[in-house]
Design an enzyme around this catalytic site. Structure first.
Site, PDB file in Angstrom:
ATOM      1  N   ASN A  12       0.863  -1.180   0.000  1.00 36.98           N
ATOM      2  CA  ASN A  12       0.000   0.000   0.000  1.00 36.98           C
ATOM      3  C   ASN A  12       0.900   1.230   0.000  1.00 36.98           C
ATOM      4  O   ASN A  12       1.507   1.557   1.013  1.00 36.98           O
ATOM      5  CB  ASN A  12      -0.900  -0.055   1.250  1.00 36.98           C
ATOM      6  N   TRP A  13       0.961   1.884  -1.145  1.00 38.28           N
ATOM      7  CA  TRP A  13       1.866   3.039  -1.266  1.00 38.28           C
ATOM      8  C   TRP A  13       1.317   4.292  -0.577  1.00 38.28           C
ATOM      9  O   TRP A  13       2.010   5.302  -0.497  1.00 38.28           O
ATOM     10  CB  TRP A  13       2.137   3.346  -2.755  1.00 38.28           C
ATOM     11  N   LYS A  14       0.073   4.229  -0.141  1.00 40.06           N
ATOM     12  CA  LYS A  14      -0.578   5.384   0.506  1.00 40.06           C
ATOM     13  C   LYS A  14      -0.417   6.633  -0.396  1.00 40.06           C
ATOM     14  O   LYS A  14      -0.418   6.504  -1.612  1.00 40.06           O
ATOM     15  CB  LYS A  14      -0.029   5.585   1.925  1.00 40.06           C
ATOM     16  N   HIS A  19      -9.637   1.039   5.922  1.00 36.08           N
ATOM     17  CA  HIS A  19      -8.275   1.243   6.442  1.00 36.08           C
ATOM     18  C   HIS A  19      -8.347   2.216   7.624  1.00 36.08           C
ATOM     19  O   HIS A  19      -9.120   3.179   7.606  1.00 36.08           O
ATOM     20  CB  HIS A  19      -7.366   1.799   5.338  1.00 36.08           C
ATOM     21  N   GLU A  32      -4.776  -4.959  11.042  1.00 32.10           N
ATOM     22  CA  GLU A  32      -3.772  -3.895  11.148  1.00 32.10           C
ATOM     23  C   GLU A  32      -3.969  -3.159  12.475  1.00 32.10           C
ATOM     24  O   GLU A  32      -4.770  -2.210  12.542  1.00 32.10           O
ATOM     25  CB  GLU A  32      -3.924  -2.903   9.988  1.00 32.10           C
ATOM     26  N   GLY A  71       2.922   2.436  10.841  1.00 31.58           N
ATOM     27  CA  GLY A  71       3.821   3.569  10.644  1.00 31.58           C
ATOM     28  C   GLY A  71       4.610   3.940  11.889  1.00 31.58           C
ATOM     29  O   GLY A  71       5.227   5.008  11.944  1.00 31.58           O
ATOM     30  N   GLY A  80       3.016  -1.037   4.263  1.00 27.86           N
ATOM     31  CA  GLY A  80       2.981   0.381   3.927  1.00 27.86           C
ATOM     32  C   GLY A  80       4.374   0.871   3.580  1.00 27.86           C
ATOM     33  O   GLY A  80       4.900   0.628   2.490  1.00 27.86           O
ATOM     34  N   GLY A  81       5.009   1.531   4.553  1.00 24.23           N
ATOM     35  CA  GLY A  81       6.307   2.169   4.350  1.00 24.23           C
ATOM     36  C   GLY A  81       7.326   1.335   3.587  1.00 24.23           C
ATOM     37  O   GLY A  81       7.957   1.821   2.636  1.00 24.23           O
TER      38      GLY A  81
HETATM   39  P1  13P Z   1       3.260   0.531   7.638  1.00 25.17           P
HETATM   40  O1  13P Z   1       3.791  -0.751   7.015  1.00 25.17           O
HETATM   41  O2  13P Z   1       3.927   1.747   7.122  1.00 25.17           O
HETATM   42  O3  13P Z   1       3.227   0.419   9.123  1.00 25.17           O
HETATM   43  O4  13P Z   1       1.729   0.659   7.162  1.00 25.17           O
HETATM   44  C1  13P Z   1       0.876  -0.413   7.295  1.00 25.17           C
HETATM   45  C2  13P Z   1      -0.398  -0.125   6.579  1.00 25.17           C
HETATM   46  O5  13P Z   1      -1.168   0.729   6.990  1.00 25.17           O
HETATM   47  C3  13P Z   1      -0.674  -0.859   5.345  1.00 25.17           C
HETATM   48  O6  13P Z   1      -1.974  -0.637   4.896  1.00 25.17           O
END
Ligand code: 13P
Length: 256
Positions: free
Chosen positions: A10-12, A97, A169, A175, A236-237
């Site tokens: 998930n690149w957000k 999310h 999650e 994050g 995510g990150g």
């Molecule tokens: P991180 O891996 O940056 O903690 O984010 C997780 C996330 O929210 C994936 O949807």
């Protein structure tokens, strides 16, 4: 049959369309040999078309969207419909999310409506659930998870549930660099699978894939993914770095 692992990045709100080609060049090369893991990239809307164009229908890496309107079409300025996503060969969509719940007021009921719309359009929802730190400290994690599952999945048939992926999650792990321990995650995943079994039967629940998300890295992925009820990762990150993300994918390859 063992459940095939599913790893999604998930690149957000990161990555412009011009950054996609260099990313994919590395990521595709590094994961070229992997055919035993389902890989999905979840770019922001503005990079979906470019990613889709470069992937050019490859089944090995599939495409997901970060959000979607619960409405099918019409006067909803700024929204993106399921049909628009299908048009770009999007196969999955994130729903519920925690960032959308916390920052944009997405409720279980909105998540439920998005799920119904996605399923009707043959897009598979990835329902994200998880407790906050306060809720965990108060020992409420299971009741929070149950409430979110109930609220978003109420009334779905077994066939519909078969199309759904659940992502656990924990909000406190997103994050923050503070991942759930493999034991904490396994216990939550077990609870989720038991809830699915209780509601839709074990035949479906034993097929359901439940992903873990929250500070997954190349370093901690293997231990998390080796837990019996952890069927993949929502990253995510670490998914912003094609090499780190490829390492996480490799950690999901089943041992011979
Ligand atoms: P991180 O891996 O940056 O903690 O984010 C997780 C996330 O929210 C994936 O949807």
């Amino acid at each position: 049959m063992p459940r095939k692992k599913f790893v999604a990045g998930n690149w957000k709100m990161n990555m412009t369309s011009s950054e996609v080609a260099p990313y994919l060049e590395i990521f595709r090369r590094e994961t070229e040999h992997v055919d035993t893991v389902d890989i999905t990239l979840i770019p922001p809307f503005t990079a979906l078309a470019k990613t889709s164009e470069i992937l050019d229908g490859t089944q090995r890496i599939r495409l997901g969207a970060q959000n979607m309107s619960p409405e099918l079409k019409g006067a909803y300025t700024g929204e993106i419909s399921a049909t628009m996503l299908r048009d770009l060969y999007v196969r999955f969509v994130l729903v519920g999310h925690s960032e959308r719940r916390r920052l944009f007021g997405e409720t279980d009921e909105i998540a439920r409506r998005k799920i119904i719309t996605a399923l009707a359009t043959e897009i598979r929802p990835i329902l994200c659930i998880g407790e906050t730190l306060e809720e965990r400290q108060a020992g409420q994690e299971n009741s929070v998870l149950e409430g979110q599952l109930q609220g978003a999945l109420a009334g779905l048939t077994k066939d519909q549930l078969d199309e759904i992926i659940v992502a656990y999650e924990p909000v406190w792990a997103i994050g923050t660099g503070l991942n759930a321990t493999p034991e904490q995650a396994q216990s939550a995943h077990r609870f989720i699978r038991d809830y699915l079994a209780k509601t839709w039967g074990t035949e479906v629940s034993s097929r359901s894939r439940i992903l873990y998300g929250g500070s997954v890295t190349a370093e901690n992925a293997r231990k998390l993914l080796s837990q019996p009820d952890i069927d993949g990762a929502l990253v995510g990150g670490a998914s912003l770095d094609p090499r780190a993300f490829a390492e996480i994918v490799s950690a999901a390859v089943p041992a011979e």
